[in-house]
Each structure stands twice: as structure tokens, then as C-alpha cells.
Design an enzyme around this catalytic site. Structure first.
Site, PDB file in Angstrom:
ATOM      1  CE  LYS A   1      45.918  39.627  42.685  1.00  0.00           C
ATOM      2  NZ  LYS A   1      44.774  40.422  43.172  1.00  0.00           N
TER       3      LYS A   1
HETATM    4  N1  GLU Z   1      45.211  41.665  46.504  1.00  0.00           N
HETATM    5  C1  GLU Z   1      44.127  42.558  46.822  1.00  0.00           C
HETATM    6  C2  GLU Z   1      43.080  42.512  45.746  1.00  0.00           C
HETATM    7  O1  GLU Z   1      42.924  41.541  45.055  1.00  0.00           O
HETATM    8  C3  GLU Z   1      44.611  43.967  47.155  1.00  0.00           C
HETATM    9  C4  GLU Z   1      45.315  44.686  46.063  1.00  0.00           C
HETATM   10  C5  GLU Z   1      45.925  45.998  46.484  1.00  0.00           C
HETATM   11  O2  GLU Z   1      45.726  46.410  47.613  1.00  0.00           O
HETATM   12  O3  GLU Z   1      46.626  46.592  45.652  1.00  0.00           O
HETATM   13  O4  GLU Z   1      42.280  43.407  45.587  1.00  0.00           O
END
Ligand code: GLU
Length: 424
Positions: free
Chosen positions: A113
């Protein structure tokens, strides 16, 4: 016996919450001590200072992070959050949840993240572009289509992904669409990615309603958060025939027992950016929204909104966790003890986003593109499989649904670490 020195680097309520979830799951499946800390703690973390020239000529330095929690099961994967309350601990917790999520649904990815401490609404478009590009520029040595693949999260969108992809591609000298997912279709984005998280949430809700023998036309929904996830979930639920009786964002919440006109709400937000002053329902508080009597409560905003204070007062039949980490560890226990609420945990409930991100990445690597129908059919097939495996695990070990989902995700990461061994 493994021993770690854990610094205070990530220390925060939300990181502690993710750790407590991990510890509980690890105990439940008797995860060997020797593998626990290796599986639990982030692999590596980048903190970057991002000096940006403002429109008035001054310079502001923003702080950004990228936490790569797990790279054992594939390239790290996860969104980038632009929000004024981002902390390193929060980003680390979200990275951890990405690891369990990608593993649970069987994607060949690890978990990561990113975050920048900024309120994107306070930036001009030009400032937002410069910040997005600068963040990507700083990250270039640490990421890549086979190393770590970012995507949108709270406060970022297709436009931000396009700038990031362009920055990376300019650096290497040719287009690299697979460096980020959630891009506009014109530059290698996938059909269905924009609505994927919301569509997945809505799909799972209909499946759980069917298990409970509640007809969709009799079901009412309260949605907290009307960003990409909440609004797309609303559209899909509306399409399935459920009645959305409440919506909210950080500026206002509205209740309408006859059903909110979702098209009208979307048009309002498109022109006004926020829900404040929307006239499609009676104004209530966000706290009241969470405690409304409804069939489905869908928290689709930030972490830790269902707490020990409001958990006993919830009047829903299903909690669909569109957000990551919306239910605190203590609230989780209260909901479990109540036995009258079915909780669809975040790592399952909102996995549609990263699943279609995976499809986008596959299409980018192959330069071979799919139709929307192909994307959605494949998405629903993966969600069905993941739901079945969670229900099986839940029944077999008499776990809560969250524990079932977490243990499946964690076990797969730990198994991969054991199989690969320790290098050198
Ligand atoms: N931010 C989204 C999540 O928390 C998508 C992450 C992604 O597509 O890599 O799952």
C-alpha cells in the site's frame, strides 16, 4: 524460536488492529512460531519527501510512503491513498490486508500500500499532477510490473494512475502500462475496473441475501461513503433491485425511506464534488446512518467506524465491508457474540477491485484485451470460489467469517514462505 525486535515504526491503532487480527488467525491455525513474524511484519518500507511547486510559486514538501508487506507470492500489489490523515502505521496495516486479500482470492500477488499525507481537495489539478508524478518518480527504483504494482485507493483515481504510468514510461523510454492498474481505458485500463470494487460488493451481497432467503426487492441498504467504492456499489445494488435508503460522505449523510435516487445523487456529486446540500433525502449524521434499521450496512469509507460503542446498536442483518478495516477488533467480537449479523469481511467483500486490477495487469502484459462481459464473468467466478472457500473454512472450524477469510489468506502466504525457504 524466532525473535524480532519490533520498533515503534508502524505503531498506531490501526496497525495494532491488523496485528491482533493476525495473531488471532495464527493461533487459530496453529501457525508455527518460526514462520509467524516473517509472515506478519512488512518486508520493506519507503518513506519519501515530495517537494511540490504550488501554483503561487511557493514550495510545499509532502510526505509519502510505500509499504511492501509481502513479495513472496508474487509482485506486491495495492493502492495509493492521498489523504490528510495518512500515517505510516495505517499504510502498513492496509498493506498487510492486501497480502491476505490477494492470497484469499488466489491472485499471484503479494501485498502493498502507498500513501501521501495530503488532502487532494486542497490541491489544484496542476498541483495534484505534480505530486502524483513526483511520488512515482521517487518510487521508480523500488517498483516495477514484476516488483510492485500500485493502483487507486482513497483520494486517487484514473487520472492519477495515468500521470504515474506516464512518469514511469518516460523514465524507461517506452510505454509500460503494467506499472499501475486502474488506468483510463485509452492507455491500457481494463473494461470494468472502475466499477469493479462496487460491482463485487453488490454481487456478494446478493449471494448472501440468497443464503439468508431474503429477496433482493425486500432488502434495504445504508451506504457510508460515496467515493468510487460506495457510489459504484450503490449503482450495482440499485440495478439488482435493492432499495438504498441512506448514503453519506465526509460532508453529509441523507436518509430516504422511499429510496434514494442514485442517478440523481451521482449527478449531484459529479457537479458539486460532495453530497453536502443534496436534496434527495432527510439530512442525518454519519453516526445515525450506521445505526439505521436496514438489511445491509455497507461501510465504504475509512477504517475503524464500527466501534465497541456503536456495534451493540447496529440494526442491520448484513455488514458488507466495502472499506478496508471498517470494524475494530473489539467491535468484531461484539458482532460475533450478537449472532444476528452476517459480516462479509473486507478481504473478501471489496476484493473485486484488486481482482480486476489483476485482469488489467494480465491484459497489459499480453497486450490482449478483454470485453466487459469477459471481465465481469471472470470476476464473479473468482468471487464465487472465494466465497465458497470462506464458507467451507467457517463451517469446518466453526470460525467467524472474518477468521475464516483471514486464516485462508494467511495460511497461503505462510505456506509459500515455507516452500521457498529462507534465503540465503
Ligand atoms: N485499493 C484497492 C484495495 O484496497 C485496490 C488495490 C488494487 O487494485 O491493487 O483493494
Amino acid at each position: 524460536m524466532s525473535k524480532v525486535i519490533v520498533s515503534s515504526l508502524y505503531d498506531s491503532d490501526v496497525f495494532r488492529m491488523a496485528c491482533r487480527q493476525f495473531d488471532k488467525a495464527a493461533d487459530a491455525i496453529n501457525l508455527p512460531e518460526s514462520i509467524r513474524d516473517r509472515t506478519k511484519y512488512p518486508r520493506r518500507t519507503f518513506a519519501v519527501a515530495l517537494p511540490i511547486r504550488r501554483d503561487d510559486g511557493s514550495i510545499t514538501v509532502f510526505e509519502g510512503y510505500r509499504v511492501q508487506h509481502n513479495l513472496t507470492t508474487g509482485p506486491a500489489k495495492g493502492g495509493i491513498r492521498f489523504h490528510q490523515h495518512v500515517t505510516l502505521g495505517e499504510v502498513a496495516a492496509l498493506a498487510m490486508w492486501m497480502s491476505w486479500k490477494t492470497s484469499l482470492v488466489g491472485l499471484p500477488y503479494g501485498g502493498a500500500k502507498g500513501g501521501v499525507i495530503v488532502d487532494p481537495n486542497q490541491l489544484s489539478l496542476g498541483e495534484l499532477e505534480r505530486l502524483s508524478r513526483r511520488y512515482m518518480q521517487e518510487l521508480i527504483p523500488f517498483i516495477g510490473p514484476h516488483v510492485d504494482v500500485p493502483a487507486p485507493d482513497v483520494g486517487t483515481n484514473e487520472k492519477v494512475m495515468a500521470w504515474m504510468m506516464d512518469t514511469y514510461s518516460n523514465h524507461v523510454g517506452h510505454i509500460v502500462p503494467g506499472i499501475v492498474t486502474g488506468k483510463p481505458i485509452s492507455i491500457g485500463g481494463s473494461q470494468g475496473r472502475r466499477e469493479a470494487t462496487g460491482a463485487g460488493i453488490a454481487y456478494l451481497i446478493t449471494k448472501y441475501l440468497a443464503d439468508l432467503k431474503i429477496p433482493v426487492r425486500k432488502a434495504t441498504v445504508a451506504i457510508q461513503g460515496f467515493g468510487n467504492v460506495g457510489s459504484e456499489a450503490a449503482v450495482a445494488l440499485d440495478h439488482y433491485g435493492l432499495k438504498i435508503i441512506a448514503i453519506s460522505d465526509h460532508t453529509a449523510a441523507f436518509y430516504n425511506p422511499k429510496g434514494i435516487n442514485i442517478k440523481k445523487a451521482l449527478a449531484f456529486v459529479r457537479s458539486q464534488r460532495v453530497l453536502k446540500d443534496f436534496d434527495g433525502g432527510e439530512e442525518i449524521t454519519n453516526a445515525e446512518l450506521l445505526e439505521l434499521k436496514c438489511t445491509v450496512l455497507a461501510p465504504c469509507a475509512l477504517e475503524r467506524v464500527i466501534t465497541p460503542e456503536n456495534a451493540p446498536k447496529l440494526k442491520c442483518r448484513i455488514i458488507a465491508e466495502g472499506a478496508n478495516g471498517p470494524t475494530t477488533f473489539q467491535a468484531d467480537r461484539i458482532i460475533e457474540e450478537r449472532e444476528d449479523i452476517e459480516l462479509i469481511p473486507d478481504v473478501l467483500c471489496n476484493s473485486g477491485g484488486v481482482i480486476v486490477s489483476y485482469f488489467e495487469w494480465c491484459q497489459n502484459l499480453q497486450n490482449f484485451y478483454w470485453t466487459r462481459e469477459e471481465v465481469l464473468t471472470k470476476l464473479f467466478a473468482i468471487l464465487d470460489r472465494a466465497k465458497d472457500s470462506v464458507e467451507f473454512q467457517k463451517r469446518k472450524f466453526k470460525f467467524s467469517r472474518r477468521l475464516a477469510a483471514l486464516t485462508l489468506g494467511i495460511q497461503r502466504v505462510a505456506d509459500a514462505k515455507i516452500a521457498r525457504g529462507l534465503f540465503p
